[in-house]
Motif scaffolding. Structure first.
Motif, PDB file in Angstrom:
ATOM      1  N   LEU A 153       0.829  -1.206   0.000  1.00 48.55           N
ATOM      2  CA  LEU A 153       0.000   0.000   0.000  1.00 48.55           C
ATOM      3  C   LEU A 153       0.862   1.254   0.000  1.00 48.55           C
ATOM      4  CD1 LEU A 153      -2.768  -1.040   2.561  1.00 48.55           C
ATOM      5  CD2 LEU A 153      -3.062  -0.750   0.097  1.00 48.55           C
ATOM      6  N   GLN A 154       1.966   1.202   0.768  1.00 47.31           N
ATOM      7  CA  GLN A 154       2.856   2.358   0.840  1.00 47.31           C
ATOM      8  C   GLN A 154       3.499   2.661  -0.511  1.00 47.31           C
ATOM      9  OE1 GLN A 154       6.887   2.092   1.833  1.00 47.31           O
ATOM     10  NE2 GLN A 154       6.765   3.499   3.557  1.00 47.31           N
ATOM     11  N   SER A 155       3.666   1.643  -1.336  1.00 53.53           N
ATOM     12  CA  SER A 155       4.286   1.838  -2.652  1.00 53.53           C
ATOM     13  C   SER A 155       3.400   2.634  -3.589  1.00 53.53           C
ATOM     14  CB  SER A 155       4.601   0.483  -3.293  1.00 53.53           C
ATOM     15  OG  SER A 155       3.414  -0.159  -3.759  1.00 53.53           O
ATOM     16  N   GLY A 156       2.112   2.734  -3.241  1.00 53.98           N
ATOM     17  CA  GLY A 156       1.179   3.480  -4.075  1.00 53.98           C
ATOM     18  C   GLY A 156       0.497   2.658  -5.143  1.00 53.98           C
ATOM     19  N   LYS A 157       0.823   1.376  -5.223  1.00 54.13           N
ATOM     20  CA  LYS A 157       0.230   0.512  -6.233  1.00 54.13           C
ATOM     21  C   LYS A 157      -1.280   0.393  -6.035  1.00 54.13           C
ATOM     22  CE  LYS A 157      -0.256  -2.847  -9.296  1.00 54.13           C
ATOM     23  NZ  LYS A 157      -0.193  -2.580 -10.752  1.00 54.13           N
ATOM     24  N   LYS A 158      -2.027   0.542  -7.152  1.00 52.58           N
ATOM     25  CA  LYS A 158      -3.476   0.336  -7.137  1.00 52.58           C
ATOM     26  C   LYS A 158      -3.838  -0.654  -8.238  1.00 52.58           C
ATOM     27  CE  LYS A 158      -4.967   4.685  -5.060  1.00 52.58           C
ATOM     28  NZ  LYS A 158      -5.778   5.915  -5.206  1.00 52.58           N
ATOM     29  N   PHE A 159      -4.541  -1.700  -7.865  1.00 53.57           N
ATOM     30  CA  PHE A 159      -4.901  -2.742  -8.812  1.00 53.57           C
ATOM     31  C   PHE A 159      -6.233  -2.420  -9.491  1.00 53.57           C
ATOM     32  CE2 PHE A 159      -1.656  -5.859  -8.102  1.00 53.57           C
ATOM     33  CZ  PHE A 159      -1.214  -5.640  -6.812  1.00 53.57           C
ATOM     34  N   SER A 160      -6.249  -2.575 -10.806  1.00 53.33           N
ATOM     35  CA  SER A 160      -7.493  -2.418 -11.561  1.00 53.33           C
ATOM     36  C   SER A 160      -8.181  -3.777 -11.644  1.00 53.33           C
ATOM     37  CB  SER A 160      -7.202  -1.895 -12.963  1.00 53.33           C
ATOM     38  OG  SER A 160      -6.421  -2.829 -13.697  1.00 53.33           O
ATOM     39  N   SER A 161      -9.444  -3.771 -12.052  1.00 57.83           N
ATOM     40  CA  SER A 161     -10.199  -5.027 -12.140  1.00 57.83           C
ATOM     41  C   SER A 161      -9.571  -5.989 -13.134  1.00 57.83           C
ATOM     42  CB  SER A 161     -11.651  -4.737 -12.535  1.00 57.83           C
ATOM     43  OG  SER A 161     -11.695  -4.014 -13.748  1.00 57.83           O
ATOM     44  N   SER A 162      -8.874  -5.480 -14.132  1.00 56.56           N
ATOM     45  CA  SER A 162      -8.227  -6.349 -15.125  1.00 56.56           C
ATOM     46  C   SER A 162      -7.040  -7.109 -14.545  1.00 56.56           C
ATOM     47  CB  SER A 162      -7.764  -5.517 -16.325  1.00 56.56           C
ATOM     48  OG  SER A 162      -6.803  -4.552 -15.929  1.00 56.56           O
ATOM     49  N   GLU A 163      -6.579  -6.717 -13.340  1.00 59.88           N
ATOM     50  CA  GLU A 163      -5.428  -7.374 -12.705  1.00 59.88           C
ATOM     51  C   GLU A 163      -5.845  -8.326 -11.585  1.00 59.88           C
ATOM     52  OE1 GLU A 163      -3.652  -3.435 -11.822  1.00 59.88           O
ATOM     53  OE2 GLU A 163      -1.836  -4.282 -12.694  1.00 59.88           O
ATOM     54  N   PHE A 164      -7.129  -8.522 -11.416  1.00 59.35           N
ATOM     55  CA  PHE A 164      -7.610  -9.327 -10.294  1.00 59.35           C
ATOM     56  C   PHE A 164      -7.126 -10.778 -10.346  1.00 59.35           C
ATOM     57  CE2 PHE A 164      -9.389  -5.858  -8.648  1.00 59.35           C
ATOM     58  CZ  PHE A 164     -10.738  -5.767  -8.391  1.00 59.35           C
ATOM     59  N   SER A 165      -6.733 -11.262 -11.508  1.00 60.63           N
ATOM     60  CA  SER A 165      -6.350 -12.671 -11.645  1.00 60.63           C
ATOM     61  C   SER A 165      -4.854 -12.865 -11.897  1.00 60.63           C
ATOM     62  CB  SER A 165      -7.144 -13.315 -12.796  1.00 60.63           C
ATOM     63  OG  SER A 165      -8.527 -13.213 -12.584  1.00 60.63           O
ATOM     64  N   ILE A 166      -4.041 -11.859 -11.602  1.00 64.21           N
ATOM     65  CA  ILE A 166      -2.614 -11.992 -11.934  1.00 64.21           C
ATOM     66  C   ILE A 166      -1.873 -12.940 -10.989  1.00 64.21           C
ATOM     67  CG2 ILE A 166      -2.502  -9.716 -13.014  1.00 64.21           C
ATOM     68  CD1 ILE A 166      -1.185  -8.650 -10.498  1.00 64.21           C
ATOM     69  N   TYR A 167      -2.432 -13.206  -9.803  1.00 63.24           N
ATOM     70  CA  TYR A 167      -1.813 -14.153  -8.873  1.00 63.24           C
ATOM     71  C   TYR A 167      -2.738 -15.355  -8.678  1.00 63.24           C
ATOM     72  CZ  TYR A 167       1.189 -10.210  -7.467  1.00 63.24           C
ATOM     73  OH  TYR A 167       2.063  -9.158  -7.452  1.00 63.24           O
ATOM     74  N   ASP A 168      -2.139 -16.563  -8.653  1.00 64.48           N
ATOM     75  CA  ASP A 168      -2.954 -17.737  -8.348  1.00 64.48           C
ATOM     76  C   ASP A 168      -3.196 -17.820  -6.837  1.00 64.48           C
ATOM     77  OD1 ASP A 168       0.086 -19.429  -8.857  1.00 64.48           O
ATOM     78  OD2 ASP A 168      -0.930 -19.393  -6.914  1.00 64.48           O
TER      79      ASP A 168
END
Length: 524
Positions: free
Chosen positions: A40-55
């Motif tokens: 969170l501190q890094s500022g990263k924000k996930f979009s809905s298109s990235e919801f499946s990038i991790y198993d």
């Protein structure tokens, strides 16, 4: 909502390796919490298109183990604050999982590439960063007190009724009760439409109608920070004539106000707060560092000391002081202050009582650097905001709010893109409505209004949606107009048939989601 997650398979071993760096006996849920916060501190924000990038084949964490009951609300609050969502949002579990996996990856890379870097070094470094951030938080956005402000602004307290369009089926005129407090909590207007849909002509019509219906007691400023070209200027002449608006083409024609004149130059406490705010605005919107900020504050203070009580230094005077302080070292700060001074963007007109009592169209040349254009823009917006916030609230009589001013920002989607531009606009929308000021925001799309940290369209009681590119984004459309799902279905159907010069709206005087023909300045 239970938040039970599994990390990615790749991160399962990373959890063990990182936990091993902590004191013996530390549980593996600790490293997950640290990873979440680090991501969170890094500022990263996930979009809905990235919801499946991790198993989800790795380390399992049950809700009560991951957070502990006493800390659970704290971590949920961090996610909600980061994404601007409510605690019941269905995506919170997904965000928690994504940020834990992301944080684990970041930490693994950090330690892998720094063999002598211990976990204690990591904790001390980021604890220090957190404390430093808390110590440097400043009130950049709030108005500052000026007890010596002697500005009077005309107001119009009667009903302002604006014919804004016609029913497509009956031809009946649709009339907006602009300042009726029984219908609208504020007078802010959001207008969205792609280029060429009639958005600007509709906005020009609204400004003319407000000016005429108020007997020219309600004034406006049209902020155009992309600049008018020669052909555009010719087309705008009828508008300038009808509204008696003064065209200011900065920096060819300087803006007739000293942007530091919002500061109380007599009371020392108020003066210091005003100086701090001026410095904050310049530094924030120009990405100036802490050391440079200190030099600008020193230069501004010295410039004020050279003036008599009640007087304000001009930007060239601050520039001279700044150059004396920095010597031969030139940097981004000296470049920006130098450009603001050299181009003479601001020059106080002693003969003019106050520009707020006239209509102004401000065009900021596109040839200016982005830093100077945006710094100038926000110095002007801050001046307007601060002046009105030092006035009494406008009266409400027979459900009609007395109106004083309209602040129109064209191409507002440019401002919405960055958090540093959003904050002051949010502050203005929330506070200035009680002063009889209407903010009109023009943008090419609707998603720009709905930022993760703040939904700007929710602060605009009146919204007009013209033709846009993304007509299938029903969720964003409903949010922009404040529609229910049922109302949104009708809106989407209307948008399928929308033509140039037509719109749908949420105004109380017409059926929601129904197409109507909007008024255009050049046609009326």
């Amino acid at each position: 909502m239970q938040i039970n997650i599994r990390t990615s398979e790749a991160n399962q071993d990373i959890v063990r390796q990182l936990t091993a760096k902590l004191p013996v006996g530390t549980k593996e849920n600790v490293i997950a919490r640290i990873a979440l916060a680090y991501s969170l501190q890094s500022g990263k924000k996930f979009s809905s298109s990235e919801f499946s990038i991790y198993d989800s084949k790795g380390k399992e964490y049950k809700d009560h183990i991951l957070f502990d009951e006493q800390y659970r609300d704290f971590y949920i609050a961090l996610i909600c604050q980061h994404y601007g969502i409510y605690k019941t949002d269905e995506n919170i579990r997904t965000y928690v999982k994504l940020h834990i996996d992301h944080g684990l990856e970041l930490m693994d890379n950090l330690f892998h590439n720094n063999n002598n870097y211990t976990f204690m070094d990591f904790l001390v470094e980021h604890l220090d960063k957190g404390i430093s951030s808390l110590n440097t938080i400043e009130n950049v956005y709030g108005a500052v007190t000026n007890n010596n402000q002697n500005i009077e602004k005309s107001a119009f307290g009667e009903a302002i009724k604006i014919p804004i369009g016609n029913n497509l089926n009956t031809g009946e005129e649709i009339v907006l009760n602009f300042n009726n407090t029984n219908l609208y909590n504020n007078n802010h207007i959001a207008i969205a439409g792609s280029s060429g849909t009639g958005k600007t002509q509709f906005a020009l019509y609204l400004l003319r109608e407000i000016a005429e219906k108020s007997n020219h007691l309600v004034n406006f400023i049209y902020l155009d920070f992309k600049g008018l070209k020669d052909d555009d200027l010719i087309e705008m002449q009828p508008f300038f004539e009808k509204t008696k608006a003064k065209f200011i083409n900065a920096p060819i024609t300087p803006f007739p106000v000293n942007p530091l004149s919002f500061i109380d130059s007599i009371n020392d406490v108020n003066k210091q707060m005003g100086i701090d705010k001026f410095v904050d605005i310049v530094c924030k919107y120009s990405n100036i560092g802490i050391k440079q900020k200190g030099k600008l504050r020193e230069a501004t203070q010295e410039a004020f000391l050279s003036k008599k009580p009640g007087e304000h230094p001009a930007l060239p005077e601050i520039n001279d002081r700044l150059l004396e302080i920095v010597g031969d070292k030139r940097d981004t700060l000296t470049e920006i202050i130098g450009e603001l001074s050299r181009y003479n963007i601001f020059q106080e007109d002693k003969k003019l009582n106050n520009f707020l009592n006239q209509n102004v169209y401000l065009s900021l040349s596109g040839d200016l650097s982005s830093s100077v254009r945006f710094t100038s823009l926000f110095l002007i917006i801050n001046y307007i905001y601060n002046v009105f916030m030092n006035m009494e609230s406008s009266a409400v009589d027979n459900s009609q709010r007395a109106m004083r001013y309209v602040l129109l920002i064209d191409e507002a989607h440019v401002i919405f893109k960055e958090k540093k531009y959003q904050d002051i606009l949010e502050k203005i929308l929330r506070e200035i409505r009680s002063k009889g000021v209407s903010v009109v925001l023009l943008s090419q799309g609707i998603e720009e209004f709905n930022q993760p940290t703040f939904d700007f369209s929710s602060m605009c009681e009146m919204a007009f949606l013209l033709d846009i590119k993304d007509k299938n984004n029903s969720k964003a459309i409903n949010k922009f107009l404040g529609f229910s799902d049922k109302e949104g279905i009708k809106a989407c159907r209307s948008l399928e048939n929308i033509k140039k010069g037509q719109a749908i709206s949420n105004i109380k005087e017409f059926e929601k989601g129904e197409l109507f023909e909007i008024k255009q300045f050049h046609k009326d």
